[in-house]
Motif scaffolding. Sequence first.
Motif, PDB file in Angstrom:
ATOM      1  N   ASN A 187       1.109  -1.417   0.074  1.00  0.00           N
ATOM      2  CA  ASN A 187       0.308   0.235   0.060  1.00  0.00           C
ATOM      3  C   ASN A 187       0.606   1.566  -0.056  1.00  0.00           C
ATOM      4  O   ASN A 187       1.499   1.565   0.694  1.00  0.00           O
ATOM      5  CB  ASN A 187      -0.906  -0.294   1.137  1.00  0.00           C
ATOM      6  N   PRO A 188       0.537   1.866  -1.067  1.00  0.00           N
ATOM      7  CA  PRO A 188       1.730   3.039  -1.543  1.00  0.00           C
ATOM      8  C   PRO A 188       1.446   4.517   0.145  1.00  0.00           C
ATOM      9  O   PRO A 188       2.193   4.809   0.427  1.00  0.00           O
ATOM     10  CB  PRO A 188       1.277   3.786  -2.264  1.00  0.00           C
ATOM     11  N   ALA A 189       0.432   4.051   0.561  1.00  0.00           N
ATOM     12  CA  ALA A 189      -0.276   5.072   2.042  1.00  0.00           C
ATOM     13  C   ALA A 189       0.492   4.436   3.121  1.00  0.00           C
ATOM     14  O   ALA A 189       1.461   5.451   3.861  1.00  0.00           O
ATOM     15  CB  ALA A 189      -1.653   4.687   2.299  1.00  0.00           C
ATOM     16  N   VAL A 190       1.045   3.208   3.210  1.00  0.00           N
ATOM     17  CA  VAL A 190       2.059   2.867   4.373  1.00  0.00           C
ATOM     18  C   VAL A 190       3.386   3.079   4.009  1.00  0.00           C
ATOM     19  O   VAL A 190       4.412   3.805   5.204  1.00  0.00           O
ATOM     20  CB  VAL A 190       1.203   1.516   4.545  1.00  0.00           C
ATOM     21  N   ILE A 191       3.299   3.369   2.880  1.00  0.00           N
ATOM     22  CA  ILE A 191       5.450   3.862   2.285  1.00  0.00           C
ATOM     23  C   ILE A 191       5.398   4.796   3.452  1.00  0.00           C
ATOM     24  O   ILE A 191       6.493   5.325   3.530  1.00  0.00           O
ATOM     25  CB  ILE A 191       5.847   3.604   1.390  1.00  0.00           C
ATOM     26  N   ASP A 192       4.337   5.879   2.764  1.00  0.00           N
ATOM     27  CA  ASP A 192       4.516   7.023   3.248  1.00  0.00           C
ATOM     28  C   ASP A 192       4.283   7.663   4.610  1.00  0.00           C
ATOM     29  O   ASP A 192       4.690   9.018   4.943  1.00  0.00           O
ATOM     30  CB  ASP A 192       3.181   8.003   2.329  1.00  0.00           C
ATOM     31  N   GLN A 193       3.469   6.528   4.794  1.00  0.00           N
ATOM     32  CA  GLN A 193       4.194   6.647   6.606  1.00  0.00           C
ATOM     33  C   GLN A 193       5.458   5.877   7.446  1.00  0.00           C
ATOM     34  O   GLN A 193       5.254   5.371   8.857  1.00  0.00           O
ATOM     35  CB  GLN A 193       2.601   5.672   7.861  1.00  0.00           C
ATOM     36  N   GLY A 194       6.278   5.372   6.919  1.00  0.00           N
ATOM     37  CA  GLY A 194       7.862   4.478   7.396  1.00  0.00           C
ATOM     38  C   GLY A 194       7.524   3.672   7.102  1.00  0.00           C
ATOM     39  O   GLY A 194       7.857   2.785   7.316  1.00  0.00           O
ATOM     40  N   VAL A 195       6.713   2.772   6.172  1.00  0.00           N
ATOM     41  CA  VAL A 195       6.942   1.283   6.095  1.00  0.00           C
ATOM     42  C   VAL A 195       7.647   1.260   5.344  1.00  0.00           C
ATOM     43  O   VAL A 195       7.288   0.602   3.446  1.00  0.00           O
ATOM     44  CB  VAL A 195       5.452   0.596   5.905  1.00  0.00           C
ATOM     45  N   PHE A 196       8.709   0.933   5.194  1.00  0.00           N
ATOM     46  CA  PHE A 196       9.989   0.792   3.799  1.00  0.00           C
ATOM     47  C   PHE A 196      10.337  -0.180   3.409  1.00  0.00           C
ATOM     48  O   PHE A 196      10.669  -0.140   2.373  1.00  0.00           O
ATOM     49  CB  PHE A 196      10.993   2.083   4.181  1.00  0.00           C
ATOM     50  N   HIS A 197       9.832  -1.256   3.932  1.00  0.00           N
ATOM     51  CA  HIS A 197       9.972  -2.937   3.749  1.00  0.00           C
ATOM     52  C   HIS A 197       8.615  -3.458   4.500  1.00  0.00           C
ATOM     53  O   HIS A 197       7.617  -3.180   5.113  1.00  0.00           O
ATOM     54  CB  HIS A 197      11.001  -3.497   4.152  1.00  0.00           C
ATOM     55  N   ASN A 198       8.279  -4.651   3.473  1.00  0.00           N
ATOM     56  CA  ASN A 198       6.969  -5.199   4.064  1.00  0.00           C
ATOM     57  C   ASN A 198       7.467  -5.447   4.916  1.00  0.00           C
ATOM     58  O   ASN A 198       6.162  -6.112   6.009  1.00  0.00           O
ATOM     59  CB  ASN A 198       6.667  -6.437   2.695  1.00  0.00           C
ATOM     60  N   ASP A 199       8.542  -6.154   5.686  1.00  0.00           N
ATOM     61  CA  ASP A 199       8.573  -6.743   7.076  1.00  0.00           C
ATOM     62  C   ASP A 199       8.335  -6.203   8.428  1.00  0.00           C
ATOM     63  O   ASP A 199       8.512  -6.194   9.732  1.00  0.00           O
ATOM     64  CB  ASP A 199       9.634  -7.353   7.111  1.00  0.00           C
ATOM     65  N   VAL A 200       7.968  -4.593   7.997  1.00  0.00           N
ATOM     66  CA  VAL A 200       7.479  -3.672   9.099  1.00  0.00           C
ATOM     67  C   VAL A 200       6.021  -3.519   8.455  1.00  0.00           C
ATOM     68  O   VAL A 200       5.316  -2.529  10.054  1.00  0.00           O
ATOM     69  CB  VAL A 200       8.107  -2.665   8.343  1.00  0.00           C
ATOM     70  N   ILE A 201       5.854  -4.046   8.004  1.00  0.00           N
ATOM     71  CA  ILE A 201       3.473  -4.216   7.995  1.00  0.00           C
ATOM     72  C   ILE A 201       3.022  -6.192   7.862  1.00  0.00           C
ATOM     73  O   ILE A 201       1.604  -5.961   8.012  1.00  0.00           O
ATOM     74  CB  ILE A 201       3.387  -3.565   7.361  1.00  0.00           C
ATOM     75  N   SER A 202       4.175  -6.981   7.979  1.00  0.00           N
ATOM     76  CA  SER A 202       3.127  -7.986   7.871  1.00  0.00           C
ATOM     77  C   SER A 202       4.587  -9.141   8.054  1.00  0.00           C
ATOM     78  O   SER A 202       5.677  -9.151   7.763  1.00  0.00           O
ATOM     79  CB  SER A 202       2.875  -8.028   6.583  1.00  0.00           C
ATOM     80  N   VAL A 203       4.265 -10.666   8.546  1.00  0.00           N
ATOM     81  CA  VAL A 203       5.487 -11.646   8.942  1.00  0.00           C
ATOM     82  C   VAL A 203       4.043 -12.823   9.118  1.00  0.00           C
ATOM     83  O   VAL A 203       3.667 -13.260   9.575  1.00  0.00           O
ATOM     84  CB  VAL A 203       5.910 -11.328  10.263  1.00  0.00           C
ATOM     85  N   ALA A 204       4.917 -13.906   8.266  1.00  0.00           N
ATOM     86  CA  ALA A 204       4.282 -15.419   8.199  1.00  0.00           C
ATOM     87  C   ALA A 204       5.237 -16.156   9.101  1.00  0.00           C
ATOM     88  O   ALA A 204       6.570 -16.311   8.642  1.00  0.00           O
ATOM     89  CB  ALA A 204       3.623 -15.496   6.783  1.00  0.00           C
ATOM     90  N   ASN A 205       4.686 -17.432   9.009  1.00  0.00           N
ATOM     91  CA  ASN A 205       5.416 -18.735   9.100  1.00  0.00           C
ATOM     92  C   ASN A 205       4.515 -19.774   8.886  1.00  0.00           C
ATOM     93  O   ASN A 205       3.400 -20.039   9.473  1.00  0.00           O
ATOM     94  CB  ASN A 205       6.021 -18.568  10.678  1.00  0.00           C
ATOM     95  N   GLU A 206       5.086 -20.826   8.220  1.00  0.00           N
ATOM     96  CA  GLU A 206       4.068 -21.954   7.915  1.00  0.00           C
ATOM     97  C   GLU A 206       3.158 -21.286   6.649  1.00  0.00           C
ATOM     98  O   GLU A 206       3.039 -20.624   6.508  1.00  0.00           O
ATOM     99  CB  GLU A 206       4.308 -22.758   8.340  1.00  0.00           C
ATOM    100  N   THR A 207       2.058 -21.068   8.003  1.00  0.00           N
ATOM    101  CA  THR A 207       0.332 -20.871   7.146  1.00  0.00           C
ATOM    102  C   THR A 207      -0.535 -19.807   8.801  1.00  0.00           C
ATOM    103  O   THR A 207      -1.089 -18.987   7.964  1.00  0.00           O
ATOM    104  CB  THR A 207      -1.021 -21.949   7.251  1.00  0.00           C
ATOM    105  N   ALA A 208       0.547 -19.361   9.484  1.00  0.00           N
ATOM    106  CA  ALA A 208       0.246 -18.115  10.092  1.00  0.00           C
ATOM    107  C   ALA A 208       0.782 -17.015   9.349  1.00  0.00           C
ATOM    108  O   ALA A 208       1.936 -16.836   8.910  1.00  0.00           O
ATOM    109  CB  ALA A 208       0.913 -18.279  11.246  1.00  0.00           C
ATOM    110  N   PHE A 209      -0.551 -16.288   9.395  1.00  0.00           N
ATOM    111  CA  PHE A 209      -0.019 -14.423   9.110  1.00  0.00           C
ATOM    112  C   PHE A 209      -0.550 -13.892   9.395  1.00  0.00           C
ATOM    113  O   PHE A 209      -1.811 -13.207   9.890  1.00  0.00           O
ATOM    114  CB  PHE A 209      -0.813 -14.685   7.847  1.00  0.00           C
ATOM    115  N   LEU A 210       0.576 -12.575  10.221  1.00  0.00           N
ATOM    116  CA  LEU A 210       0.132 -11.205  10.916  1.00  0.00           C
ATOM    117  C   LEU A 210       0.209 -10.100  10.503  1.00  0.00           C
ATOM    118  O   LEU A 210       1.783 -10.119   9.632  1.00  0.00           O
ATOM    119  CB  LEU A 210       1.782 -11.314  11.706  1.00  0.00           C
ATOM    120  N   TYR A 211      -0.571  -9.865   9.951  1.00  0.00           N
ATOM    121  CA  TYR A 211      -0.587  -8.808   8.586  1.00  0.00           C
ATOM    122  C   TYR A 211      -1.591  -7.517   9.371  1.00  0.00           C
ATOM    123  O   TYR A 211      -2.490  -8.163  10.096  1.00  0.00           O
ATOM    124  CB  TYR A 211      -1.002  -9.282   7.567  1.00  0.00           C
ATOM    125  N   HIS A 212      -1.153  -6.201   9.138  1.00  0.00           N
ATOM    126  CA  HIS A 212      -2.018  -5.741   8.871  1.00  0.00           C
ATOM    127  C   HIS A 212      -3.521  -5.087   7.952  1.00  0.00           C
ATOM    128  O   HIS A 212      -2.857  -4.923   6.645  1.00  0.00           O
ATOM    129  CB  HIS A 212      -1.101  -3.985   9.132  1.00  0.00           C
TER     130      HIS A 212
END
Length: 443
Positions: free
Chosen positions: A237-262
Motif C-alpha cells: 500500500n503506497p499510503a503505508v510507505i508514506d508512513q514509514g513502512v519502507f519494507h514489507n517486514d515492517v507491516i506483515s510477517v508469516a510463518n508456515e500458514t500463520a500470517f500476522l498483517y495489518h
Amino acid sequence: MNAYEVNFDGIIGPTHNYAGLSFGNLASEKNRGSVSSPKAAALQGLAKMHRLHAMGVKQGVLPPQPRPDFSFLRQIGFDGSEEQIIDQAAAHPQLLANAYSASAMWAANAATVTPSADSQDGRVHFTPANLATTLHRSLEPAGTAQVLRQIFANPRRFVHHRPLPRQALFADEGAANHVRFAPGHGEAGVEMLVYGRTAQDGRLPARYPARQTKEACEATCRRHRLAPEKVLLVQQNPAVIDQGVFHNDVISVANETAFLYHEDAFVDTPAVIARLERMLGRNLQRMCVKRTQVSVAQAVESYLFNAQLVTLPAGGMALIAPLECRRNAAVKAYLDSLLTADDAPVTAVHYFDVRESMQNGGGPACLRLRVVLTTEELAAVHPHVLFDEQLHAALVAWVHAHYRETLSPADLADPALAHESRTALKALEEILQLHLQGRCTLS
Ligand code: SUG
C-alpha cells in the motif's frame, strides 16, 4: 521432507553508527547524529541469537563487512594512503558515513532465498539484493555474495545468482519483501513477493521511496525457477510507505500458514488473503490487525510486525518482538489478546532488547535472514557459522576485545577506527573460518 528454518543473523559491526542515511526510514532520520554504542549493539544481537538457540531454534551468523569501504572511497576520487583517504573524505562527512555504515547487520535485506522444496530444480537459490535505493546499502551486495558463496558452497545443493542490475527498474531489497507460506517448512509452498512500484503502473508513494520493484520480483522468480502458479506478486500500500513502512517486514510477517498483517498492508488486502488461500488450497491462520487496534503509526513506532514468528521444536509458535512493543499500550494489548485467543497460532511472546538496531529502523526480523534447509542441506553448510555455546562465547569475547563503547559521527574521521575495524574483522575471519577482506584494499 525433514527441514528446518535457520535464522542467519547479521553480527552487528564495529562501526555501527547513526548517520541518518535512510530517507523514508523514520527511526534512521530521527536518530541522525546520535551517539551509538557498537559494543552494546553487537551484544544485544548476540543475546537474541543465544536466546533463540536456547529455545531450540536453529541459528547461524553472517559476518559484518569491511568498513570503511575503501574501494568505494577510491572510486569517488579520494586517494593516497588509508589515512589520507579518510582525511579527505572527512571533509564530506555524509560520504564518509556511507562508507562506514554497518548496515549489513540487517540480514533480511542480504538476499532473497528460495528453499529447494519450492524451486523446480530442487536446489536452494540465493539472489543477493542489489539495495540500489540507498547509497550506503548499495555497497553491500559484493560482500554479501562473497560470504553466501562461502557458507553455502556445494553447487549440487545451492545456486548463487548475481545481484540484479543495479538500476532503478530492478531495485531489490531481498527477503524483507519476500514471504513464504507452506504447511511445514519442508513442504512446497507459495511465495509472495511484495513490491512498492512498477514501471507499468502509476501508483507510487507520494513522499518516500518505494525500494522494491515488481520487475525485480519477477526476475527473482524466473531465476529461482519458481512455478508461476505458486507465486503471488503483491503491491504494498503506497499510503503505508508514506508512513514509514519502507519494507514489507515492517507491516506483515508469516510463518508456515500463520500470517500476522495489518489490514492496510497491501493494495486491497482482503483480495490478497483470498488469493493466497486459493493458491495454498487451505485457510491461513490469520492474525489481521485492524487500524482501530493498532494504527500504522503505532506499528512503525513499535515494530510489531518486525517480530520474528518462529516454530518451536516442542510445538506452537513464538513471536520474538522488540521491547518497544511492550512499552506501547495498544500493541501490548493486541499481543496479550493473541495469547488468550483460542485459535491464534502464537503460543508465546518474547520481548527482546535490540534498541541500538531499532534506533536505525531495524527490529528483530530485520537482523536475520531466513534459510529453510533440509537435513542434508544443513549438513552442507559451512559449520563455523552455525551457532552453539562455543561460538557464542567466542563472539562475546571478540566484541569485548574489539568494539568501542560509543561512536559519534565525528569519530568516523579518526583513522584509528578504520584500523580497529580491520583488526576486528581479521580476528573474526579466524573464528568463522571465512575470507572477509576481499573488497577492502588497505594500503
Ligand atoms: O535499510 N537502516 C536500514 C534498516 C533496515 C531494516 N530492514 C528491514 N526492515 N528488513 C535501512 O533503512 C540506517 C543507517 C543509518 O541511518 O545510519 C539504515 O540503513
